[in-house]
Scaffold this motif. Structure first.
Motif, PDB file in Angstrom:
ATOM      1  N   VAL A 136       0.829  -1.204   0.000  1.00  0.00           N
ATOM      2  CA  VAL A 136       0.000   0.000   0.000  1.00  0.00           C
ATOM      3  C   VAL A 136       0.867   1.259   0.000  1.00  0.00           C
ATOM      4  N   PRO A 137       0.294   2.403  -0.445  1.00  0.00           N
ATOM      5  CA  PRO A 137       1.067   3.642  -0.476  1.00  0.00           C
ATOM      6  C   PRO A 137       1.246   4.283   0.898  1.00  0.00           C
ATOM      7  N   GLY A 138       0.428   3.917   1.866  1.00  0.00           N
ATOM      8  CA  GLY A 138       0.524   4.510   3.199  1.00  0.00           C
ATOM      9  C   GLY A 138       1.721   4.000   3.987  1.00  0.00           C
ATOM     10  N   ARG A 139       2.055   4.707   5.050  1.00  0.00           N
ATOM     11  CA  ARG A 139       3.195   4.336   5.894  1.00  0.00           C
ATOM     12  C   ARG A 139       2.809   3.179   6.803  1.00  0.00           C
ATOM     13  N   ARG A 205       4.443  -9.138 -10.823  1.00  0.00           N
ATOM     14  CA  ARG A 205       4.129  -8.065  -9.869  1.00  0.00           C
ATOM     15  C   ARG A 205       5.218  -8.033  -8.810  1.00  0.00           C
ATOM     16  N   ALA A 206       6.094  -7.057  -8.899  1.00  0.00           N
ATOM     17  CA  ALA A 206       7.193  -6.928  -7.951  1.00  0.00           C
ATOM     18  C   ALA A 206       6.893  -5.797  -6.984  1.00  0.00           C
ATOM     19  N   GLY A 207       7.651  -5.745  -5.914  1.00  0.00           N
ATOM     20  CA  GLY A 207       7.465  -4.677  -4.947  1.00  0.00           C
ATOM     21  C   GLY A 207       8.464  -4.804  -3.822  1.00  0.00           C
ATOM     22  N   SER A 208       8.558  -3.762  -3.019  1.00  0.00           N
ATOM     23  CA  SER A 208       9.467  -3.781  -1.872  1.00  0.00           C
ATOM     24  C   SER A 208       8.781  -3.081  -0.719  1.00  0.00           C
ATOM     25  N   GLY A 209       9.360  -3.236   0.461  1.00  0.00           N
ATOM     26  CA  GLY A 209       8.791  -2.614   1.642  1.00  0.00           C
ATOM     27  C   GLY A 209       7.757  -3.503   2.310  1.00  0.00           C
ATOM     28  N   PRO A 210       7.038  -2.968   3.278  1.00  0.00           N
ATOM     29  CA  PRO A 210       6.070  -3.765   4.044  1.00  0.00           C
ATOM     30  C   PRO A 210       5.045  -4.453   3.141  1.00  0.00           C
ATOM     31  N   VAL A 211       4.713  -5.679   3.502  1.00  0.00           N
ATOM     32  CA  VAL A 211       3.789  -6.472   2.696  1.00  0.00           C
ATOM     33  C   VAL A 211       2.876  -7.276   3.615  1.00  0.00           C
ATOM     34  N   PHE A 212       1.621  -7.370   3.223  1.00  0.00           N
ATOM     35  CA  PHE A 212       0.675  -8.219   3.944  1.00  0.00           C
ATOM     36  C   PHE A 212       0.337  -9.389   3.028  1.00  0.00           C
ATOM     37  N   VAL A 213       0.706 -10.582   3.464  1.00  0.00           N
ATOM     38  CA  VAL A 213       0.540 -11.791   2.662  1.00  0.00           C
ATOM     39  C   VAL A 213      -0.758 -12.488   3.050  1.00  0.00           C
ATOM     40  N   LEU A 258      -8.567  -0.165   0.740  1.00  0.00           N
ATOM     41  CA  LEU A 258      -7.658  -0.921  -0.118  1.00  0.00           C
ATOM     42  C   LEU A 258      -8.213  -0.997  -1.537  1.00  0.00           C
ATOM     43  N   LYS A 259      -9.494  -1.211  -1.666  1.00  0.00           N
ATOM     44  CA  LYS A 259     -10.100  -1.260  -2.996  1.00  0.00           C
ATOM     45  C   LYS A 259      -9.915   0.064  -3.731  1.00  0.00           C
ATOM     46  N   ASP A 260     -10.237   1.174  -3.044  1.00  0.00           N
ATOM     47  CA  ASP A 260     -10.220   2.482  -3.693  1.00  0.00           C
ATOM     48  C   ASP A 260      -8.818   2.972  -4.019  1.00  0.00           C
ATOM     49  N   GLU A 261      -7.877   2.776  -3.101  1.00  0.00           N
ATOM     50  CA  GLU A 261      -6.553   3.372  -3.262  1.00  0.00           C
ATOM     51  C   GLU A 261      -5.513   2.445  -3.890  1.00  0.00           C
ATOM     52  N   VAL A 262      -5.835   1.153  -3.989  1.00  0.00           N
ATOM     53  CA  VAL A 262      -4.866   0.220  -4.553  1.00  0.00           C
ATOM     54  C   VAL A 262      -5.476  -0.663  -5.637  1.00  0.00           C
ATOM     55  N   LEU A 263      -6.454  -1.453  -5.293  1.00  0.00           N
ATOM     56  CA  LEU A 263      -6.944  -2.488  -6.196  1.00  0.00           C
ATOM     57  C   LEU A 263      -7.648  -1.923  -7.428  1.00  0.00           C
ATOM     58  N   ARG A 264      -8.298  -0.782  -7.288  1.00  0.00           N
ATOM     59  CA  ARG A 264      -9.021  -0.193  -8.418  1.00  0.00           C
ATOM     60  C   ARG A 264      -8.146   0.720  -9.258  1.00  0.00           C
TER      61      ARG A 264
END
Length: 268
Positions: A136-139, A205-213, A258-264
Motif C-alpha cells: 500500500v502507499p501509506g506508511r 508483480r514486484a514490490g518492496s517494503g512492508p507487505v501483507f501476505v 484498499l479497494k479504492d486506493e490500490v486495487l481499483r
C-alpha cells in the motif's frame, strides 16, 4: 461460479496454483508420454523443460534414502504460466493471473491431456491455492498500521502486548468448507520481502517494503480413503467449487480503502 463480482485492475495476486494428485502412474515418467503431452499442449504452453527435484524418503530401517524426481514442465513463451507433470500429480501455476476463467481453462487443458493418455486410475486430492502480496502507499511502521487496509480482526492480536511496535505478525486458520473440503488461511504482515521467487515462473508483480501476505489454500481430499475415478469433467467441477471459498475469504480480508486506493488503480 459467480460472474457478477468486481474484477480489480490491480490485484495483489502473485501466484495461482492448482494441483491434482493421483495414484502413481508410471507412464507419466516416460519420454514417449512427455512427447505426446508436449504436442497436445503446444498451442498453449509450447516451451518444454525437464526438471529434477531431489527428495528424501525413509527406508525400512529408518535411514534416509535420497532420490531424484524428474518431471516435465511446459511453459508459455513469457514464462508466466506452466503445466508440470509428475507420475503422481499435475501442477498448474500462473504468475500473470487474468481471471479465474482463464486459469480454469489452462487447468482443464492439462487435466484433459492426461485423460486422453488413458488417465490415472483415481483421484487422491485436488487443491487450489492463491498467494496474494498486498502493498500500500501509506506508511506501515507497525503491523497494526494495516488496520485500515485489511480486516482489523487479522491484526488486532498485536494489541496483546501493549504499545510495543509489532514488526512481524503471522497466523493460520483452517476451515471446513464442505464435505471433504477444507480451506487453510495463512496470513502474515512482514516488514519487507516476498514469499515467492522469480523461478521457475517469472514474477509479473514486484514490490518492496512492508507487505501483507494472504495465502489461501482450498482442497478436497476424501476422509474415508475411497478414491473416485479420474474423470476430467468431475475434476474440473471440483476445481470450480474450490474457487468459491477462496474468493469469499479474499473479499473478507480487503477493506474499502484498499479497494479504492490500490486495487481499483491501474497497475503501473
Amino acid at each position: 461460479m459467480r460472474t457478477d463480482r468486481e474484477k480489480f485492475p490491480n490485484p495483489p495476486l502473485v501466484l495461482a496454483a492448482a494441483e491434482v494428485r493421483f495414484p502413481y502412474a508410471p507412464r507419466l515418467k516416460h519420454q514417449e508420454t512427455w512427447d505426446r503431452l508436449a504436442e497436445e499442449l503446444r498451442t498453449v504452453v509450447p516451451v518444454l523443460r525437464k526438471e529434477q527435484q531431489a527428495t528424501i524418503t525413509l527406508g525400512p530401517d529408518g535411514a534416509s534414502v535420497p532420490s531424484v524426481e524428474t518431471s516435465l514442465r511446459l511453459l508459455d513463451k513469457a514464462s508466466t504460466s506452466s503445466l508440470a507433470f509428475f507420475p503422481d500429480r499435475l501442477v498448474v501455476e500462473s504468475t500473470d493471473y487474468v481471471d479465474f476463467a482463464t486459469f480454469q481453462e489452462l487447468t482443464r487443458r492439462g487435466v484433459e491431456a492426461i485423460d486422453k493418455l488413458g488417465g490415472p486410475v483415481a483421484v487422491e486430492r485436488i487443491g487450489l491455492r492463491y498467494i496474494n502480496e498486498i502493498r500500500v502507499p501509506g506508511r506501515i511502521a507497525d503491523t497494526r498500521d494495516w488496520t485500515e487496509w485489511v480486516a482489523p480482526a487479522l491484526v488486532g492480536i498485536g494489541e496483546v502486548a501493549g504499545a510495543w511496535p509489532v514488526t512481524t505478525l503471522q497466523g493460520v486458520l483452517q476451515y471446513k468448507v464442505g464435505t471433504d473440503r477444507h480451506l487453510i488461511f495463512r496470513y502474515a504482515a512482514l516488514p519487507d520481502g516476498s514469499v515467492i521467487g522469480d523461478a521457475p515462473l517469472r514474477r509479473t508483480r514486484a514490490g518492496s517494503g512492508p507487505v501483507f501476505v494472504v495465502d489461501l489454500d482450498c482442497f478436497w481430499q476424501p476422509a474415508d480413503g475411497q478414491l473416485p475415478d479420474f474423470v476430467a469433467d468431475q475434476v474440473m467441477e471440483c476445481v470450480t467449487e474450490l474457487h468459491e471459498p477462496i474468493e469469499e475469504a479474499f473479499l473478507y480480508v480487503i477493506t474499502e480503502r484498499l479497494k479504492d486506493e490500490v486495487l481499483r488503480k491501474e497497475a503501473r
